[in-house]
Design a protein around this motif. Structure first.
Motif, mmCIF file in Angstrom:
data_model
loop_
_atom_site.group_PDB
_atom_site.id
_atom_site.type_symbol
_atom_site.label_atom_id
_atom_site.label_comp_id
_atom_site.label_asym_id
_atom_site.label_seq_id
_atom_site.Cartn_x
_atom_site.Cartn_y
_atom_site.Cartn_z
ATOM 1 N N ALA A 34 73.585 34.084 26.639
ATOM 2 C CA ALA A 34 73.049 32.736 26.808
ATOM 3 C C ALA A 34 72.961 32.358 28.286
ATOM 4 O O ALA A 34 71.986 31.733 28.722
ATOM 5 N N LEU A 35 73.970 32.743 29.068
ATOM 6 C CA LEU A 35 73.937 32.464 30.508
ATOM 7 C C LEU A 35 72.782 33.200 31.185
ATOM 8 O O LEU A 35 72.095 32.643 32.050
ATOM 9 N N ALA A 36 72.578 34.464 30.785
ATOM 10 C CA ALA A 36 71.464 35.227 31.349
ATOM 11 C C ALA A 36 70.130 34.567 31.001
ATOM 12 O O ALA A 36 69.239 34.442 31.849
ATOM 13 N N ALA A 37 70.001 34.134 29.757
ATOM 14 C CA ALA A 37 68.764 33.467 29.328
ATOM 15 C C ALA A 37 68.551 32.162 30.091
ATOM 16 O O ALA A 37 67.429 31.846 30.516
ATOM 17 N N THR A 38 69.623 31.412 30.286
ATOM 18 C CA THR A 38 69.529 30.150 31.027
ATOM 19 C C THR A 38 69.146 30.389 32.481
ATOM 20 O O THR A 38 68.343 29.653 33.061
ATOM 21 N N GLY A 39 69.724 31.447 33.081
ATOM 22 C CA GLY A 39 69.388 31.776 34.465
ATOM 23 C C GLY A 39 67.920 32.122 34.635
ATOM 24 O O GLY A 39 67.260 31.666 35.580
ATOM 25 N N ILE A 40 67.382 32.914 33.699
ATOM 26 C CA ILE A 40 65.960 33.268 33.765
ATOM 27 C C ILE A 40 65.107 32.025 33.548
ATOM 28 O O ILE A 40 64.082 31.833 34.202
ATOM 29 N N ASN A 41 65.540 31.154 32.629
ATOM 30 C CA ASN A 41 64.802 29.919 32.365
ATOM 31 C C ASN A 41 64.757 29.018 33.599
ATOM 32 O O ASN A 41 63.751 28.342 33.851
ATOM 33 N N MET A 42 65.824 29.007 34.392
ATOM 34 C CA MET A 42 65.829 28.196 35.610
ATOM 35 C C MET A 42 64.809 28.720 36.619
ATOM 36 O O MET A 42 64.177 27.948 37.336
ATOM 37 N N ALA A 43 64.644 30.050 36.636
ATOM 38 C CA ALA A 43 63.647 30.639 37.541
ATOM 39 C C ALA A 43 62.239 30.527 36.975
ATOM 40 O O ALA A 43 61.265 30.380 37.716
ATOM 41 N N LEU A 44 62.139 30.598 35.624
ATOM 42 C CA LEU A 44 60.845 30.511 34.947
ATOM 43 C C LEU A 44 60.925 29.426 33.877
ATOM 44 O O LEU A 44 61.126 29.717 32.691
ATOM 45 N N PRO A 45 60.798 28.163 34.252
ATOM 46 C CA PRO A 45 60.987 27.059 33.299
ATOM 47 C C PRO A 45 60.062 27.102 32.098
ATOM 48 O O PRO A 45 60.371 26.516 31.057
ATOM 49 N N ALA A 46 58.917 27.760 32.227
ATOM 50 C CA ALA A 46 57.975 27.803 31.109
ATOM 51 C C ALA A 46 58.476 28.668 29.963
ATOM 52 O O ALA A 46 57.971 28.578 28.845
ATOM 53 N N VAL A 47 59.470 29.530 30.230
ATOM 54 C CA VAL A 47 59.986 30.431 29.204
ATOM 55 C C VAL A 47 61.235 29.815 28.581
ATOM 56 O O VAL A 47 62.197 29.506 29.282
ATOM 57 N N SER A 48 61.237 29.633 27.269
ATOM 58 C CA SER A 48 62.341 28.980 26.574
ATOM 59 C C SER A 48 63.622 29.806 26.631
ATOM 60 O O SER A 48 63.592 31.015 26.380
ATOM 61 N N PRO A 49 64.775 29.168 26.921
ATOM 62 C CA PRO A 49 66.038 29.906 26.895
ATOM 63 C C PRO A 49 66.386 30.411 25.494
ATOM 64 O O PRO A 49 67.058 31.434 25.346
ATOM 65 N N LEU A 50 65.939 29.693 24.463
ATOM 66 C CA LEU A 50 66.232 30.132 23.097
ATOM 67 C C LEU A 50 65.540 31.456 22.787
ATOM 68 O O LEU A 50 66.154 32.392 22.247
ATOM 69 N N LEU A 51 64.250 31.544 23.136
ATOM 70 C CA LEU A 51 63.522 32.790 22.905
ATOM 71 C C LEU A 51 64.076 33.910 23.782
ATOM 72 O O LEU A 51 64.210 35.058 23.337
#
Length: 342
Positions: free
Chosen positions: A35-52
Motif C-alpha cells: 500500500a505504501l508503494a502504491a501511495t508513493g507512485i500515486n503521489m508521483a502520478l496522481p492520475a493513477v489510482s492507489p487502489l488499482l
C-alpha cells in the motif's frame, strides 16, 4: 509431607486475544508495504489510482516472491475485515441529493445497468460452464463497483479464494481497458461531455477507473461520471442484502447463515445518510475519506497478493470471456440508457 498439586496454567483471555492479533502482523506488514508503494507512485502520478496500483503491485509480488504461510491470517483479515470497514466508509462519499439530481430516468438506467449486468453476466457464465460462485462474483464486479463488490459479495456467499482472485483479476484487466476506450468511442460518436461522463460512470467498473476516464473526457464529464458511478455503488446494499437472504434460505445450519443485512452494508447506508443530512463537519468527512482510501488500498493489496498466475491458468479462458462479454453488455445498457435519458 504434604505434596502440593499444581494445576496447569490456563492462558488468560487477554493473552489469547493478543496472540490472535499477533498472527495478523506478518500479513498486514506485507499489505502495508504494498500500500505504501502504491501511495508513493500515486503521489508521483496522481492520475493513477492507489487502489488499482495496490492490486497490480500485490499481484506482481505474489508471482515473484514466495510469501510465507505466516502471512495468510493477515492477508485474510485485510481482504475481508478491513475491506468491509472501507466499504462502509465509502458511504461518506455519497450525497443522496446528488444522486436524486440525476433525475428519475437516469436512476432507472442505473438500476437497469446493475441488474441487467448481473443477470446477463450470470447467463453468459452459465453458457460457458463457469461455476455459480465464480460467475456471480464476476457479474457483480462488472456491474456494481469492481473489486469492492467482488469482496462484498464474497463475504456473503463464501466463495473460494480461486473464485475471488479470478474475479478481481478480470475487473482490473477489463476496467483498465475501458479507461481509454470510453472517451475515444464517445468522441467518435459525437457525445457531449455530459453524456460521455454519464456513460463512463455507468459502464466502467471501479470508481478510480471512472475518475481517470472522466478526467480524459474533460469539461463537466468528471463530476457527472462520479455521481452516476456512486449511484451504482449505492446498489451494492440491496444486491448484497438479496444475496444474503438467498444464502440463508440455501443454508440449513442456522448458525452459519449470514445476517439478512450484513453489518458493513448497514454501516454503508448509515454513512451515506449522515453525509446527506449535512450534520457532519467537513473535517470529519475529510478524515473519513482518507481512512477509507487507506483501508481500501491495504485491502486491495491483500486481494492483489491473492492473484497468482497458476490460478489464472488453472481457471482457463472462460472467466475472461464472461468478463469481456459482460463488460460490453454493461457498456451497451449504459449507452442505450444515457441516449434515452438524454
Amino acid at each position: 509431607m504434604t505434596q502440593t498439586l499444581h494445576r496447569p496454567t490456563e492462558p488468560a483471555e487477554g493473552g489469547d486475544r493478543q496472540s490472535r492479533v499477533r498472527t495478523f502482523v506478518p500479513g498486514l506488514l506485507v499489505c502495508g508495504a504494498v500500500a505504501l508503494a502504491a501511495t508513493g507512485i500515486n503521489m508521483a502520478l496522481p492520475a493513477v489510482s492507489p487502489l488499482l496500483l495496490a492490486i497490480v503491485i500485490g499481484a506482481v509480488v505474489a508471482n515473484v516472491v514466495h510469501l510465507p504461510t505466516a502471512t495468510a491470517p493477515g492477508l485474510t483479515f485485510a481482504s475481508k475485515t478491513l475491506l468491509r470497514i472501507g466499504v462502509a466508509l465509502l458511504g461518506l462519499q455519497l450525497v443522496l441529493g446528488d444522486v436524486l439530481g440525476l433525475g428519475f430516468g437516469m436512476i432507472l438506467v442505473v438500476v437497469a445497468i446493475v441488474f441487467g449486468g448481473i443477470f446477463g453476466g450470470l447467463m453468459i457464465g452459465k453458457a460457458l460452464g463457469i461455476p455459480l460462485a465464480r460467475r456471480l462474483l464476476i457479474a457483480c464486479g462488472m456491474s456494481i463497483c469492481g473489486a469492492a463488490a467482488v469482496a462484498a459479495v464474497d463475504g456473503v456467499i463464501e466463495a473460494d479464494d480461486e473464485d475471488t482472485a479470478t474475479a478481481v483479476g478480470t475487473v482490473v484487466i477489463f476496467g483498465t481497458l475501458m479507461i481509454p476506450a470510453v472517451p475515444l468511442l464517445a468522441s467518435a460518436m459525437g457525445l457531449s461531455d455530459k453524456m460521455a461522463g454519464m456513460w463512463a460512470g455507468g459502464s466502467i467498473h471501479e470508481v478510480a477507473q471512472v475518475v481517470a476516464a472522466g478526467g480524459m473526457i474533460g469539461g463537466g464529464a468528471l463530476t457527472v461520471a462520479v455521481v452516476v458511478k456512486l449511484a451504482r455503488v449505492m446498489m451494492l446494499a440491496p444486491v448484497v442484502t438479496v444475496l444474503s437472504i438467498r444464502q440463508r434460505k440455501m443454508t440449513g445450519d442456522a448458525g452459519k447463515r449470514p445476517p439478512i443485512v450484513p453489518l458493513f452494508v448497514v454501516g454503508f447506508i448509515a454513512c451515506a445518510v449522515l453525509r446527506s443530512t449535512g450534520v457532519l463537519p467537513s473535517f470529519v468527512i475529510s478524515i473519513g475519506h482518507e481512512a477509507q482510501v487507506v483501508l481500501l488500498t491495504i485491502a486491495m493489496a491483500a486481494l492483489g497478493l491473492g492473484v497468482r498466475m497458476e490460478v489464472m491458468r488453472k481457471v482457463g479462458w472462460r472467466p475472461f470471456v464472461q468478463a469481456a462479454i459482460t463488460t460490453v453488455l454493461v457498456a451497451g445498457i449504459a449507452l442505450g440508457g444515457v441516449l434515452l435519458a438524454g
